[in-house]
Design a protein around this motif. Sequence first.
Motif, mmCIF file in Angstrom:
data_model
loop_
_atom_site.group_PDB
_atom_site.id
_atom_site.type_symbol
_atom_site.label_atom_id
_atom_site.label_comp_id
_atom_site.label_asym_id
_atom_site.label_seq_id
_atom_site.Cartn_x
_atom_site.Cartn_y
_atom_site.Cartn_z
ATOM 1 N N UNK A 170 0.844 -1.192 0.000
ATOM 2 C CA UNK A 170 0.000 0.000 0.000
ATOM 3 C C UNK A 170 0.884 1.249 0.000
ATOM 4 N N UNK A 171 0.452 2.238 -0.782
ATOM 5 C CA UNK A 171 1.202 3.492 -0.888
ATOM 6 C C UNK A 171 1.359 4.232 0.434
ATOM 7 N N UNK A 172 0.458 3.947 1.328
ATOM 8 C CA UNK A 172 0.474 4.662 2.606
ATOM 9 C C UNK A 172 1.808 4.482 3.332
ATOM 10 N N UNK A 173 2.432 3.324 3.135
ATOM 11 C CA UNK A 173 3.639 3.015 3.904
ATOM 12 C C UNK A 173 4.821 3.887 3.466
ATOM 13 N N UNK A 174 5.495 4.425 4.455
ATOM 14 C CA UNK A 174 6.682 5.240 4.211
ATOM 15 C C UNK A 174 7.906 4.313 4.262
ATOM 16 N N UNK A 175 8.577 4.167 3.114
ATOM 17 C CA UNK A 175 9.696 3.231 3.050
ATOM 18 C C UNK A 175 10.831 3.633 3.981
ATOM 19 N N UNK A 176 10.941 4.931 4.217
ATOM 20 C CA UNK A 176 12.089 5.425 4.979
ATOM 21 C C UNK A 176 11.890 5.297 6.488
ATOM 22 N N UNK A 177 10.660 5.078 6.892
ATOM 23 C CA UNK A 177 10.425 5.072 8.334
ATOM 24 C C UNK A 177 10.585 3.660 8.894
ATOM 25 N N UNK A 178 11.251 3.573 10.030
ATOM 26 C CA UNK A 178 11.391 2.280 10.699
ATOM 27 C C UNK A 178 12.006 1.249 9.764
ATOM 28 N N UNK A 179 11.329 0.122 9.643
ATOM 29 C CA UNK A 179 11.850 -0.949 8.787
ATOM 30 C C UNK A 179 11.227 -0.901 7.406
ATOM 31 N N UNK A 180 10.270 0.002 7.238
ATOM 32 C CA UNK A 180 9.554 0.041 5.965
ATOM 33 C C UNK A 180 8.402 -0.943 5.928
ATOM 34 N N UNK A 181 8.195 -1.620 7.034
ATOM 35 C CA UNK A 181 7.058 -2.544 7.135
ATOM 36 C C UNK A 181 6.228 -2.163 8.357
ATOM 37 N N UNK A 182 4.921 -2.171 8.192
ATOM 38 C CA UNK A 182 4.030 -1.712 9.265
ATOM 39 C C UNK A 182 3.041 -2.819 9.610
ATOM 40 N N UNK A 183 2.833 -2.972 10.907
ATOM 41 C CA UNK A 183 1.761 -3.872 11.325
ATOM 42 C C UNK A 183 0.459 -3.100 11.214
ATOM 43 N N UNK A 184 -0.590 -3.760 10.804
ATOM 44 C CA UNK A 184 -1.860 -3.082 10.547
ATOM 45 C C UNK A 184 -2.909 -3.538 11.554
ATOM 46 N N UNK A 185 -3.433 -2.526 12.302
ATOM 47 C CA UNK A 185 -4.437 -2.802 13.329
ATOM 48 C C UNK A 185 -5.657 -1.931 13.060
ATOM 49 N N UNK A 186 -6.546 -2.342 12.202
ATOM 50 C CA UNK A 186 -7.635 -1.453 11.777
ATOM 51 C C UNK A 186 -8.517 -0.935 12.913
ATOM 52 N N UNK A 187 -8.655 -1.713 13.971
ATOM 53 C CA UNK A 187 -9.562 -1.276 15.033
ATOM 54 C C UNK A 187 -8.920 -0.265 15.981
ATOM 55 N N UNK A 188 -7.632 -0.034 15.834
ATOM 56 C CA UNK A 188 -6.982 0.820 16.829
ATOM 57 C C UNK A 188 -6.071 1.889 16.254
ATOM 58 N N UNK A 189 -6.218 2.147 14.989
ATOM 59 C CA UNK A 189 -5.427 3.217 14.399
ATOM 60 C C UNK A 189 -6.152 3.758 13.174
ATOM 61 N N UNK A 190 -6.290 5.057 13.076
ATOM 62 C CA UNK A 190 -7.073 5.635 11.975
ATOM 63 C C UNK A 190 -6.489 5.312 10.598
ATOM 64 N N UNK A 191 -5.165 5.351 10.469
ATOM 65 C CA UNK A 191 -4.566 5.042 9.179
ATOM 66 C C UNK A 191 -4.775 3.581 8.819
ATOM 67 N N UNK A 192 -4.584 2.743 9.823
ATOM 68 C CA UNK A 192 -4.757 1.310 9.599
ATOM 69 C C UNK A 192 -6.200 1.002 9.240
ATOM 70 N N UNK A 193 -7.098 1.754 9.835
ATOM 71 C CA UNK A 193 -8.516 1.544 9.563
ATOM 72 C C UNK A 193 -8.811 1.810 8.085
ATOM 73 N N UNK A 194 -8.265 2.923 7.590
ATOM 74 C CA UNK A 194 -8.480 3.273 6.186
ATOM 75 C C UNK A 194 -7.832 2.231 5.276
ATOM 76 N N UNK A 195 -6.622 1.852 5.652
ATOM 77 C CA UNK A 195 -5.914 0.861 4.847
ATOM 78 C C UNK A 195 -6.687 -0.460 4.861
ATOM 79 N N UNK A 196 -7.188 -0.802 6.028
ATOM 80 C CA UNK A 196 -7.950 -2.038 6.169
ATOM 81 C C UNK A 196 -9.157 -2.057 5.255
ATOM 82 N N UNK A 197 -9.820 -0.909 5.147
ATOM 83 C CA UNK A 197 -10.993 -0.843 4.275
ATOM 84 C C UNK A 197 -10.586 -1.068 2.813
ATOM 85 N N UNK A 198 -9.433 -0.492 2.430
ATOM 86 C CA UNK A 198 -8.979 -0.655 1.051
ATOM 87 C C UNK A 198 -8.659 -2.107 0.725
ATOM 88 N N UNK A 199 -8.182 -2.842 1.739
ATOM 89 C CA UNK A 199 -7.732 -4.206 1.469
ATOM 90 C C UNK A 199 -8.706 -5.249 2.001
#
Length: 897
Positions: free
Chosen positions: A272-301
Amino acid sequence: MSTTNRELAARYDAGATEPAVYQRWLDADAFAPSAAPPTGSERFVITQPPPNVTGSLHIGHALVAAIEDTMIRYHRMRGDDTLWLPGVDHSGIGAQFVLDKIIADEGESRQSLGRDGYLARMQRFMEETRPIIGSQHRRLGASVDWSRERFTMDDASARAVRAAFKRLWDAGLVYRAEALVTWCPRCRTTISDLETIHRDEMGTLWTIRYHLAREDGTPDPEAWISVATTRPETLLGDTAVAVHPDDDRYRALVGREVVLPFLGRRLPIVADDYVDRAFGTGAVKITPAHDPNDYELGKRHGLEAIDVLDEEARINAAGGEFVGRDRYEAREAIIDRLRENGDLEGERPHAMVVGHCERCGTVVEPRLSVQWFIRVAPLAERALASVREGRTRIVPAHFEKVYAHWMENIHDWAVGRQLWWGHRIPAWFCPDGHVTVTDAEAGPDACVECGSPAAKLTQETDIFDTWFSSGLWPFSTLGWPDATPDLARFYPTSVMETGYDILFFWVARMMMLGLFLTDVEPFHTVYLHGMIRAEGGVKMSKTKGNVIDPIGMIDEIGADALRYALVAGTAPGSDMRLTRPKLDGGRNFTNKLWNAARFVVGARPERLATPADEATLPERWIRSRLADTIGRATRALDGLDLAGYAAAAYDLAWSDYCDWFVEMAKVDLRAPDAGDDAVARTWLTAAEVLGDLLRLLHPLLPFVTESIWAVLTDVEPRATGGEPLLIRAPWPVAGAADPDAEREATALTGLIRDVRNLRTAAGLPAGAWLPLHVVPASPADRARLEAGVRYLGPLARVRPIDLDAAAAERPAAAATSQLGVAWLGADPVAAATATERAAARDAELRAQVDRIRTLLANPSFVDRAPAQVVAKERGRLADLERQLAQLTTRSVSGGDS
RNA sequence: GGGCGAUUGGCUCAGUGGUUAGAGCACACGGUUCACAUCCGUGGGGUCACUGGUUCGAAUCCAGUAUCGCCCACCA
């Protein structure tokens, strides 16, 4: 006469007089509008966000009251049809927060009391707390119409709330939907973005290994993807891992699965484009119920949203072995376990922004729930247009940009709150899940869709956000939704006055709801005051011990003094520093006024029969100053410039009236040669101008002016127009300016100042009567001086005065004034010290002449500057040159300066 | 990250193109005059944050810089 003198004998005692004065106003029913609007009057109605019912008065409330009371008293005196309607706000979340703490001390809780028991307890609490604010507003002198006092939880407000919601519902502007909202785990309710305080904090960024799933679904100990997170506890609700689609490091892993630690759930790796490659490891855990960005991403996927926290932010049953633990305990435990397993790859400090509940300070949680929303886009559009097109003006104007920016980026309004104290949403569910909204107090008769009978319907348990009912305040308090006489007479209102901190909360909502429900802007002006700060510009807080308690301050220095300190020298929209010296300044001013009145009352001649016709110069001058000040004060108040008004009135009272006029009037009142008629006229002038001064200052200093007015009207009704109550007296009318008097008086006072200056500069005794020598500038000036000598003598403490001094005798230490050259005939020793100063003044005079000559010699100035400005400079030059000519007639000792 | 505001004497603030930038407090000196010492009189104290520009003329308008403050903003 003796009675009134005795009344005025002591120093102004605010503590003794203020309550009595307020009672007189109440007895006279002076605050309420007349039964019918005065003919030809303009409307002036203040909309005031009511204070919270639980609060006791703090200095911010005092500021509100001081500003609004000043406005309303002015307009009342102008004869406008005025209304200032008081009340309190039920403040759902705030009141519950306070009450929860109280009942906790009693060993109770919301749960132990239950909804009905809790609300009954709330009612009792309200009865205790509700009168407090009102009594404190009385202390401040707030001239509110108590007969119309309202409460946002009273029956009339409840009706307005139901009607408003029904109309929004019918217009299709209300919907119910699942959404991620901000939740306070301590208050146990949804809160809005505005009620969330974002603070920069230092947290930790952990790097965690999620092992790839093998064919059989077990984790591969040798292969993993590392994700970075600041909230490890939410991993229990993870439903995916995301990477950037163009990230070569992970391209091969997209589409594979990882195994969630502890729970063993298999999570897809998504791109997903939302992920910032430069931040952290470039991989994000997705928790749709507890984060607004993850929630949006969750809906897309199409990811599942798994809620792992309960309403108090403890791990719920979905959290496996961690169930029942607080979120932070769970975080520790999870980190420990990951470390034991070798899956904690790293941790480092990380700066982040954390949301806190405005009310209780608890860290808030995004929470997935079904909520009532109001679709605000169409409402905001109108509210925005009103300000853009000038139908509502915001003061100061730069807040219009702030308002516009907010309105343009507004989100739908989640109006439901999971609290008990407030207006319950008037929506009913039938067993089939149909929704029926009604404005009927008793609820619907049946489901609108399937006809299920009322007995089978259940009402929504959520209540409205407090601001929903508050947003209706400008019209719900006037009888809306009924077409009442009050609504017709006082709506739309005039000025909405509040602090800039609640521009969005309150002003914006009043605008949106007002426009939608009444089709008109609820007020034409929004006046935003600043925040009060302590010395050094810091916030007042109990812990810092720099809080100024308004009631304590009133006890000490009086309400008028406090009001003066709050209103004078402050600009709308700017924070103000309130310091002790400023408060003392207010007290000194009330005292000054009181003492001036003592003098005037005490100086009344026995006989006042026939005042002489011809006014003295001081009389003509003070009347001209009064006229000018009335004009300035009126313009300032009409332009909502309260500080400008206060400054103008203060200067007139202290500098013009007390320092100059009264001192000069004493000469005439006490002169042995003055006839009764002349004395009568001078005294009457003093009394009449005092009367107008009281009118002028009444909006700002209502108590002391009303107290003086009572005595003044008793002593001389002509000074007060015979109106027994100042609060009902008309605003003063500006008389004609008298430029001649102003000019002559300025010349005279200038000379007096010069002579005083000579005396101090020469170190001559302040109390000594010294001879004065004057060379008049012209025969006309000699005549003026002759007339002014009676004031010049006592005020400059000079005697005798020789108006025919020889220019040749002029010593170095002389004053060059408009009327002529003057010097003190005394003490040659001391005169030497003044020589330097006199020389400096002469040099200054020459420098000015040179400057103006140069200016006038500049053709581009003469050609391009407005004729008026050029003429002014020419006149000034002529005047200076005349003074200079006088100087040249003298023989200067020694060389030139 | 975006936006807004502020910066004027020791302190708190006025002053949005036209005299020599004002006030209150503080400070210094003087004051037993019958309204007021919570007062009266006199005085000292500011290159208006900085740089550049526009203009006959800038604290004031424009651009930039600095410092402080506030608001808004879903980067783990």
